[in-house]
Design a protein around this motif. Structure first.
Motif, PDB file in Angstrom:
ATOM      1  N   PHE A   1       1.156 -30.937  -1.053  1.00 13.79           N
ATOM      2  CA  PHE A   1       2.075 -29.807  -0.837  1.00 13.79           C
ATOM      3  C   PHE A   1       1.347 -28.463  -0.837  1.00 13.79           C
ATOM      4  O   PHE A   1       1.913 -27.442  -0.478  1.00 13.79           O
ATOM      5  CB  PHE A   1       3.209 -29.813  -1.872  1.00 13.79           C
ATOM      6  N   PHE A   2       0.077 -28.448  -1.274  1.00 13.76           N
ATOM      7  CA  PHE A   2      -0.696 -27.203  -1.295  1.00 13.76           C
ATOM      8  C   PHE A   2      -2.169 -27.510  -1.075  1.00 13.76           C
ATOM      9  O   PHE A   2      -2.696 -28.491  -1.614  1.00 13.76           O
ATOM     10  CB  PHE A   2      -0.554 -26.489  -2.655  1.00 13.76           C
ATOM     11  N   ALA A   3      -2.848 -26.667  -0.292  1.00 17.93           N
ATOM     12  CA  ALA A   3      -4.305 -26.794  -0.162  1.00 17.93           C
ATOM     13  C   ALA A   3      -4.931 -25.414  -0.162  1.00 17.93           C
ATOM     14  O   ALA A   3      -4.332 -24.442   0.314  1.00 17.93           O
ATOM     15  CB  ALA A   3      -4.673 -27.516   1.131  1.00 17.93           C
ATOM     16  N   ARG A   4      -6.138 -25.359  -0.717  1.00 21.68           N
ATOM     17  CA  ARG A   4      -6.941 -24.154  -0.576  1.00 21.68           C
ATOM     18  C   ARG A   4      -8.286 -24.576  -0.001  1.00 21.68           C
ATOM     19  O   ARG A   4      -8.934 -25.484  -0.535  1.00 21.68           O
ATOM     20  CB  ARG A   4      -7.139 -23.479  -1.933  1.00 21.68           C
ATOM     21  N   ALA A   5      -8.679 -23.970   1.093  1.00 24.53           N
ATOM     22  CA  ALA A   5      -9.988 -24.247   1.703  1.00 24.53           C
ATOM     23  C   ALA A   5     -10.732 -22.927   1.721  1.00 24.53           C
ATOM     24  O   ALA A   5     -10.265 -21.941   2.308  1.00 24.53           O
ATOM     25  CB  ALA A   5      -9.813 -24.794   3.113  1.00 24.53           C
ATOM     26  N   SER A   6     -11.874 -22.912   1.039  1.00 28.16           N
ATOM     27  CA  SER A   6     -12.522 -21.641   0.743  1.00 28.16           C
ATOM     28  C   SER A   6     -13.998 -21.675   1.129  1.00 28.16           C
ATOM     29  O   SER A   6     -14.720 -22.596   0.735  1.00 28.16           O
ATOM     30  CB  SER A   6     -12.375 -21.400  -0.771  1.00 28.16           C
TER      31      SER A   6
ATOM     32  N   ASP B   1      -9.495 -25.535  10.896  1.00 24.03           N
ATOM     33  CA  ASP B   1      -9.446 -26.910  11.408  1.00 24.03           C
ATOM     34  C   ASP B   1      -9.437 -27.914  10.247  1.00 24.03           C
ATOM     35  O   ASP B   1      -8.743 -28.940  10.321  1.00 24.03           O
ATOM     36  CB  ASP B   1     -10.645 -27.159  12.338  1.00 24.03           C
ATOM     37  N   ILE B   2     -10.186 -27.620   9.194  1.00 26.42           N
ATOM     38  CA  ILE B   2     -10.166 -28.497   8.006  1.00 26.42           C
ATOM     39  C   ILE B   2      -8.754 -28.508   7.397  1.00 26.42           C
ATOM     40  O   ILE B   2      -8.236 -29.561   7.014  1.00 26.42           O
ATOM     41  CB  ILE B   2     -11.200 -28.028   6.965  1.00 26.42           C
ATOM     42  N   ALA B   3      -8.128 -27.328   7.345  1.00 20.24           N
ATOM     43  CA  ALA B   3      -6.759 -27.263   6.785  1.00 20.24           C
ATOM     44  C   ALA B   3      -5.816 -28.141   7.611  1.00 20.24           C
ATOM     45  O   ALA B   3      -4.970 -28.859   7.057  1.00 20.24           O
ATOM     46  CB  ALA B   3      -6.270 -25.817   6.757  1.00 20.24           C
TER      47      ALA B   3
ATOM     48  N   VAL C   1       1.708 -21.932   6.800  1.00 19.17           N
ATOM     49  CA  VAL C   1       2.844 -22.816   6.519  1.00 19.17           C
ATOM     50  C   VAL C   1       2.743 -23.973   7.510  1.00 19.17           C
ATOM     51  O   VAL C   1       2.655 -23.760   8.718  1.00 19.17           O
ATOM     52  CB  VAL C   1       4.192 -22.090   6.715  1.00 19.17           C
ATOM     53  N   HIS C   2       2.708 -25.196   6.948  1.00 18.13           N
ATOM     54  CA  HIS C   2       2.523 -26.374   7.805  1.00 18.13           C
ATOM     55  C   HIS C   2       3.863 -26.985   8.188  1.00 18.13           C
ATOM     56  O   HIS C   2       4.879 -26.747   7.524  1.00 18.13           O
ATOM     57  CB  HIS C   2       1.664 -27.411   7.066  1.00 18.13           C
ATOM     58  N   ASP C   3       3.827 -27.801   9.243  1.00 15.01           N
ATOM     59  CA  ASP C   3       4.972 -28.637   9.615  1.00 15.01           C
ATOM     60  C   ASP C   3       5.445 -29.368   8.370  1.00 15.01           C
ATOM     61  O   ASP C   3       4.627 -29.967   7.679  1.00 15.01           O
ATOM     62  CB  ASP C   3       4.486 -29.735  10.580  1.00 15.01           C
ATOM     63  N   GLY C   4       6.695 -29.313   8.044  1.00 16.99           N
ATOM     64  CA  GLY C   4       7.173 -30.028   6.854  1.00 16.99           C
ATOM     65  C   GLY C   4       7.168 -29.159   5.606  1.00 16.99           C
ATOM     66  O   GLY C   4       7.614 -29.584   4.544  1.00 16.99           O
ATOM     67  N   GLY C   5       6.584 -27.943   5.691  1.00 23.52           N
ATOM     68  CA  GLY C   5       6.750 -26.993   4.595  1.00 23.52           C
ATOM     69  C   GLY C   5       5.582 -26.834   3.646  1.00 23.52           C
ATOM     70  O   GLY C   5       5.605 -25.952   2.788  1.00 23.52           O
ATOM     71  N   ALA C   6       4.532 -27.667   3.746  1.00 21.98           N
ATOM     72  CA  ALA C   6       3.391 -27.498   2.839  1.00 21.98           C
ATOM     73  C   ALA C   6       2.696 -26.170   3.142  1.00 21.98           C
ATOM     74  O   ALA C   6       2.813 -25.621   4.246  1.00 21.98           O
ATOM     75  CB  ALA C   6       2.411 -28.649   3.006  1.00 21.98           C
ATOM     76  N   THR C   7       1.964 -25.666   2.128  1.00 21.16           N
ATOM     77  CA  THR C   7       1.301 -24.367   2.237  1.00 21.16           C
ATOM     78  C   THR C   7      -0.200 -24.560   2.106  1.00 21.16           C
ATOM     79  O   THR C   7      -0.655 -25.381   1.316  1.00 21.16           O
ATOM     80  CB  THR C   7       1.750 -23.461   1.067  1.00 21.16           C
ATOM     81  N   SER C   8      -0.963 -23.770   2.842  1.00 18.00           N
ATOM     82  CA  SER C   8      -2.393 -23.710   2.502  1.00 18.00           C
ATOM     83  C   SER C   8      -2.908 -22.291   2.596  1.00 18.00           C
ATOM     84  O   SER C   8      -2.359 -21.448   3.315  1.00 18.00           O
ATOM     85  CB  SER C   8      -3.239 -24.684   3.317  1.00 18.00           C
ATOM     86  N   VAL C   9      -3.962 -22.060   1.814  1.00 14.12           N
ATOM     87  CA  VAL C   9      -4.651 -20.773   1.819  1.00 14.12           C
ATOM     88  C   VAL C   9      -6.062 -21.037   2.328  1.00 14.12           C
ATOM     89  O   VAL C   9      -6.762 -21.916   1.808  1.00 14.12           O
ATOM     90  CB  VAL C   9      -4.715 -20.168   0.402  1.00 14.12           C
TER      91      VAL C   9
END
Ligand code: NAD
Ligand code: 89V
Length: 340
Positions: free
Chosen positions: A145-150, A181-183, A215-223
Motif C-alpha cells: 500500500f506504500f513504497a518509497r524509492a530513494s 520505473d522501479i515504482a 497515486v497508483h491504480d487501486g489507491g496505493a501511494t509511493s514517494v
C-alpha cells in the motif's frame, strides 16, 4: 545467433558492448558513430571491423537482425524509425524521447514493422532491485500500500556525461525516469503525480533535486525522491534504496545491498550485492550487471516472440510520469497522468 548493429559508441555504450560480449545467442557485428575517435576506440577495444559514420549506410550494407541505439535522446526517433523501416528489432536507450508524441510515433513504427521494441530501462533489471520486485510480486509482504524509492547522492556524474550539466532538464529526465520505473514495477501503473523540483548546484542548468508523490491504480501511494545534491558518507551511488509496506509485512532495500523482509513470522535479511563482472568497476558494477541482464532479456524475447517487460509500449507509462512530473512542478499542481 542474432546479429546486431550498435549506433552511438559513447560513454555508456562501452558497458553495452561488454554486455553483448556476455550475451548468449547474440553479438554486435557492426558499429556506428559520427565521431571518428569514439568509433575507432570502440572498434579496436571490441575487435569489430565493420565501422560506419552513418547509421543509414550501416543498415543498408550490413545483414542485421537488430539495432542497439546508444545515442542521446535527440536522435532516438529518427534512428528508431530508420531501423523500423528496415524491418529490424530495436533496443533504444532511455529516455526514449523528449515528447510523448515522439515516443508514441516510435512505438507505432516498430509495431507496424512487426518487430520487437525494447527500451534500455535497466534499473529495474539491477539484481538487488529485481530481488525486491520478485519478493513483492511473489506476495512476501501481501498487497503493498506504500513504497518509497530513494536515490540520493553527491557523485560527480557530470565528468562522464557533460550534457547532464547543460541540458534544460536533468535529474527527472535522466535518473528519476529509472526510479519512477522501479515504482511502477513494484506498485503498478500510477494515475496521478505531484512533484517539486529544485536546482541546488548553481553550476548546472537543470534541476538536481526532485520529490514526487504518486497515486497508483487501486489507491496505493509511493514517494520517489532523487537528489544529486546530497553529500553524505557512505556515498551510495548508484544505489536506489527501497521501503515497501504491505498488508502482511514490510520490505527494505538498505544501503550496502541489504534486503530485509519482515512479517509476523519474523525478519530475514539477505545480502543482494550484485556480481562484479571482470569488466566492471565500483561503484558502477550494479548498473553494469543490469546492462548484461536487460540485453539478454531482449534476445530471449525476440527468440520467444514475446514482448519485453520494458517494451517501448510499456515505457510510454514511465515516460508519461516524467512528463507529468515536469508539468506538475512547473504549474505547482497535482497532474493526472492522462493529461500528457
Ligand atoms: P555520449 O554523448 O557519451 O555518447 C553518444 C554517442 O552517440 C556519441 O559518441 C555521439 O557521437 C554518437 N551519436 C549521436 N548521434 C549519432 C548519430 N545520429 N549517428 C551516429 N552516432 C551518433 O552519451 P552517453 O552518456 O553514452 O549516453 C547515451 C544514452 O545512454 C543517453 O540516452 C543516456 O541517457 C543513456 N544512458 C543510460 C544509462 C543507463 O544506465 N541506462 C547510463 C548512462 C547513459
Ligand atoms: O543511469 C543513468 O541514466 C545515468 C546516471 C546513473 C548517471 O544517472 O545517467
Amino acid at each position: 545467433m542474432l546479429r546486431g548493429g550498435l549506433i552511438g559508441c559513447g560513454f555508456f555504450a562501452m558497458n553495452q558492448l561488454h554486455g553483448w560480449r556476455e550475451a548468449s545467442r547474440a553479438r554486435i557485428v557492426a558499429i556506428c558513430d559520427r565521431d571518428p575517435a569514439r568509433l575507432a576506440e570502440a572498434g579496436d577495444t571490441f575487435g569489430i571491423a565493420a565501422r560506419y559514420d552513418d547509421a543509414a549506410r550501416m543498415l543498408a550494407e550490413e545483414d542485421l537482425d537488430f539495432v542497439d541505439i546508444a545515442t542521446t535522446v535527440g536522435s532516438h526517433r529518427a534512428l528508431v524509425e530508420l531501423a523500423a523501416d528496415r524491418g529490424l528489432h530495436v533496443i533504444c536507450q532511455k529516455p526514449l524521447a523528449s515528447s510523448m508524441d515522439d515516443a508514441r510515433a516510435m512505438v507505432a513504427a516498430v509495431a507496424a514493422a512487426g518487430r520487437t521494441f525494447m527500451v534500455h530501462e535497466n534499473f529495474r533489471w539491477q539484481s538487488p532491485i529485481r530481488a525486491a520486485i520478485e519478493a513483492v510480486r511473489g506476495g512476501a509482504i501481501g498487497t503493498p500500500f506504500f513504497a518509497r524509492a530513494s536515490f540520493r547522492s553527491g557523485y560527480d556524474v557530470f565528468s562522464g556525461q557533460p550534457y547532464l550539466a547543460t541540458d534544460e532538464r536533468f535529474i527527472v529526465q535522466d535518473l528519476g525516469i529509472h526510479v519512477l520505473d522501479i515504482a511502477r514495477a513494484l506498485m503498478g501503473d500510477a494515475v496521478r503525480i505531484t512533484a517539486t523540483m529544485q536546482r541546488v548546484n548553481p553550476a548546472i542548468r537543470g534541476e538536481d533535486v526532485a520529490t514526487m508523490l504518486l497515486v497508483h491504480d487501486g489507491g496505493a501511494t509511493s514517494v520517489v525522491d532523487c537528489s544529486y545534491a546530497t553529500r553524505r558518507q557512505p556515498e551510495t551511488f548508484p544505489e536506489t534504496l527501497l521501503e515497501v509496506d504491505g498488508e502482511a509485512g514490510t520490505l527494505r532495500l538498505d544501503a550496502g545491498y541489504r534486503l530485509t523482509v519482515q512479517t509476523a513470522e519474523g525478519s530475514e535479511t539477505r545480502d543482494v550485492t550484485p556480481r562484479l563482472a571482470d569488466w566492471a568497476e565500483r561503484p558502477w558494477f550494479n548498473i553494469q550487471e543490469s546492462v548484461a541482464s536487460i540485453q539478454q532479456h531482449f534476445v530471449d524475447c525476440i527468440e520467444a516472440g514475446r514482448a519485453p517487460e520494458t517494451s517501448g509500449a510499456d515505457n510510454l507509462s514511465t515516460l508519461a510520469l516524467v512528463e507529468a512530473a515536469y508539468l506538475s512542478a512547473a504549474e505547482g499542481r497535482s497532474v493526472d497522468v492522462s493529461e500528457v
